[in-house]
Scaffold this active site. Structure first.
Site, PDB file in Angstrom:
ATOM      1  CE  LYS A 178     -19.571  12.509  26.515  1.00 62.38           C
ATOM      2  NZ  LYS A 178     -18.272  12.329  25.905  1.00 62.38           N
ATOM      3  N   GLY A 194     -11.385  12.441  20.410  1.00 67.19           N
ATOM      4  CA  GLY A 194     -12.348  12.506  21.510  1.00 67.19           C
ATOM      5  C   GLY A 194     -13.542  11.589  21.315  1.00 67.19           C
ATOM      6  CG  HIS A 198      -8.199   2.869  -0.665  1.00 61.74           C
ATOM      7  ND1 HIS A 198      -9.260   1.995  -0.605  1.00 61.74           N
ATOM      8  CD2 HIS A 198      -7.085   2.116  -0.810  1.00 61.74           C
ATOM      9  CE1 HIS A 198      -8.802   0.758  -0.717  1.00 61.74           C
ATOM     10  NE2 HIS A 198      -7.485   0.797  -0.834  1.00 61.74           N
ATOM     11  CG  ASP A 228      -2.233  -0.963   7.960  1.00 61.13           C
ATOM     12  OD1 ASP A 228      -3.019  -0.029   7.689  1.00 61.13           O
ATOM     13  OD2 ASP A 228      -2.125  -1.986   7.256  1.00 61.13           O
ATOM     14  CD  GLN A 280      -8.357   5.926   7.050  1.00 55.89           C
ATOM     15  OE1 GLN A 280      -8.103   5.658   8.204  1.00 55.89           O
ATOM     16  NE2 GLN A 280      -9.015   5.100   6.271  1.00 55.89           N
ATOM     17  N   GLY A 289       0.833  -1.210   0.000  1.00 51.34           N
ATOM     18  CA  GLY A 289       0.000   0.000   0.000  1.00 51.34           C
ATOM     19  C   GLY A 289       0.859   1.247   0.000  1.00 51.34           C
ATOM     20  CD  GLU A 313     -18.536  10.822  22.587  1.00 47.48           C
ATOM     21  OE1 GLU A 313     -18.421  10.702  21.350  1.00 47.48           O
ATOM     22  OE2 GLU A 313     -18.245  11.871  23.195  1.00 47.48           O
ATOM     23  N   GLY A 327       3.939  -7.304   4.236  1.00 41.53           N
ATOM     24  CA  GLY A 327       4.053  -8.171   3.059  1.00 41.53           C
ATOM     25  C   GLY A 327       5.343  -7.888   2.304  1.00 41.53           C
TER      26      GLY A 327
HETATM   27  O1  F6P Z   1      -1.847  -1.795   4.570  1.00 39.96           O
HETATM   28  C1  F6P Z   1      -2.390  -0.559   4.245  1.00 39.96           C
HETATM   29  C2  F6P Z   1      -3.863  -0.696   3.923  1.00 39.96           C
HETATM   30  O2  F6P Z   1      -4.365   0.579   3.586  1.00 39.96           O
HETATM   31  C3  F6P Z   1      -4.723  -1.343   5.001  1.00 39.96           C
HETATM   32  O3  F6P Z   1      -5.063  -0.445   6.033  1.00 39.96           O
HETATM   33  C4  F6P Z   1      -5.893  -1.827   4.217  1.00 39.96           C
HETATM   34  O4  F6P Z   1      -6.548  -2.904   4.851  1.00 39.96           O
HETATM   35  C5  F6P Z   1      -5.253  -2.279   2.921  1.00 39.96           C
HETATM   36  O5  F6P Z   1      -4.040  -1.568   2.800  1.00 39.96           O
HETATM   37  C6  F6P Z   1      -6.084  -2.055   1.699  1.00 39.96           C
HETATM   38  O6  F6P Z   1      -5.411  -2.629   0.636  1.00 39.96           O
HETATM   39  P1  F6P Z   1      -5.682  -2.293  -0.891  1.00 39.96           P
HETATM   40  O7  F6P Z   1      -5.204  -0.893  -1.144  1.00 39.96           O
HETATM   41  O8  F6P Z   1      -4.879  -3.314  -1.621  1.00 39.96           O
HETATM   42  O9  F6P Z   1      -7.157  -2.395  -1.082  1.00 39.96           O
END
Ligand code: F6P
Length: 317
Positions: free
Chosen positions: A207, A179, A247, A121, A249, A5, A181, A98
């Site tokens: 809340k 923050g 993705h 991760d 993120q 990734g 819960e 990997g």
């Molecule tokens: O290992 C990084 C990651 O973004 C994981 O958080 C996620 O489970 C995985 O890769 C997703 O993989 P791919 O981009 O191959 O769908």
């Protein structure tokens, strides 16, 4: 080579590897698309100017891929053949679990390999923090902050599912700093009923909103939790919505921390090759550059600090 990734900060690591190598008078090559490029012999000569203006870019200029076929010995032999044919004497593998497994397999066949700890991760043994985590967390936090605004405005509850594969690190950290819960991670098996109780208790404490961060690898997924909460609407007290960050993120502009980490690890990897210290992973431990044998990296698991989950619970009152 970048593999697995993509992670923000990979380009800073590539830049540091190339420029540190050039500084030593070595010739440097980039491998296209991870292990697939290694097996196909897709190498590109790279100099200092080829890595200008890349540090601020997310992703990897070399391309990346997941390559399960590298587990086969004959496939790795093909890679070794291409490396030898191009006069390449050492390899830097920038990637996560990997990728470092592939790096170790190549190293065990006698080729000098150094790994750079890189995955959003943060589940790689041998580095307290891996490349890309900081950026991924900041992206998750921005999303959480925004969702909280809407949650408050509408007196709703939001479930936010974050990445992390089988590891709850991203969810735990984003949950604490955002923050939340409640935080649901793969490392702790929790019944939706218990989460429902916590939501109700938050409602009864007055809340105006509830935010729950769920790791994608948790036994009870964001989708399953949402269904449960909708079925138990009157009991939990809140209307629920689910946002899966996925993705989103991974592709961000690298933060300062990831640019620095990529730069330090990239330079360190080349220094280790210069010393003849290969078959290792370069990482950061206790704030200092560290090296760990790949043989250890591939078999050991990095533990999650469970006291942080307790802290999250204490602060959610
Ligand atoms: O290992 C990084 C990651 O973004 C994981 O958080 C996620 O489970 C995985 O890769 C997703 O993989 P791919 O981009 O191959 O769908």
């Amino acid at each position: 080579m970048t593999s697995g990734g993509d992670a923000p900060g990979m380009n800073a690591a590539i830049r540091a590897v190339i420029r540190t190598s050039v500084g030593k008078g070595w010739e440097a090559f980039g491998v296209r698309n991870g292990f697939a490029g290694l097996v196909g012999g897709t190498f590109t000569p790279m100099g200092s100017r080829d890595v200008s203006e890349i540090m601020q870019r997310g992703g990897t200029i070399l391309g990346s891929a997941r390559a399960p076929q590298f587990a086969e010995e004959n496939v790795r032999r093909q890679a070794l053949h291409h490396l030898a044919a191009n006069g390449i004497e050492a390899l830097v593998v920038i990637g996560g679990n990997g990728s470092q497994t592939g790096a170790h397999a190549l190293s065990a066949m006698g080729f000098p390999v150094v790994g750079i700890a890189s995955t959003i991760d943060n589940d790689l043994y041998g580095s307290d923090v891996t490349l890309g985590v900081d950026t991924a967390l900041n992206i998750a936090l921005e999303a959480i902050d925004r969702l909280k605004v809407t949650a408050s405005s509408h007196q709703r509850a939001f479930l936010v599912e974050v990445m992390g594969r089988d590891c709850g690190y991203l969810a735990l950290m984003a949950g604490i700093a955002g923050g939340a819960e409640a935080i649901v991670i793969p490392e702790v098996d929790v019944h939706p009923d218990k989460i429902a109780e916590e939501v109700r208790a938050a409602h009864d404490r007055g809340k105006p909103h509830v935010l729950i961060v769920v790791a994608e690898g948790a036994r009870c997924s964001g989708e399953a939790l949402k269904e449960y909460m909708i079925e138990n609407r009157s009991r939990v007290g809140f209307q629920f919505r689910l946002t899966i960050l996925g993705h989103v993120q991974r592709g961000g502009t690298p933060t300062f921390a990831d640019r620095m980490l990529g730069t330090r690890l990239g330079a360190a990897a080349v220094e280790q090759i210069a010393k003849g210290n290969t078959g290792i992973l370069t990482g950061l431990q206790g704030g200092q550059i560290s090296t760990t044998p790949l043989s250890e990296v591939v078999v050991r698991k990095k533990p999650l600090d469970m006291s942080l989950l307790e802290l999250a619970g204490v602060l959610a009152v």
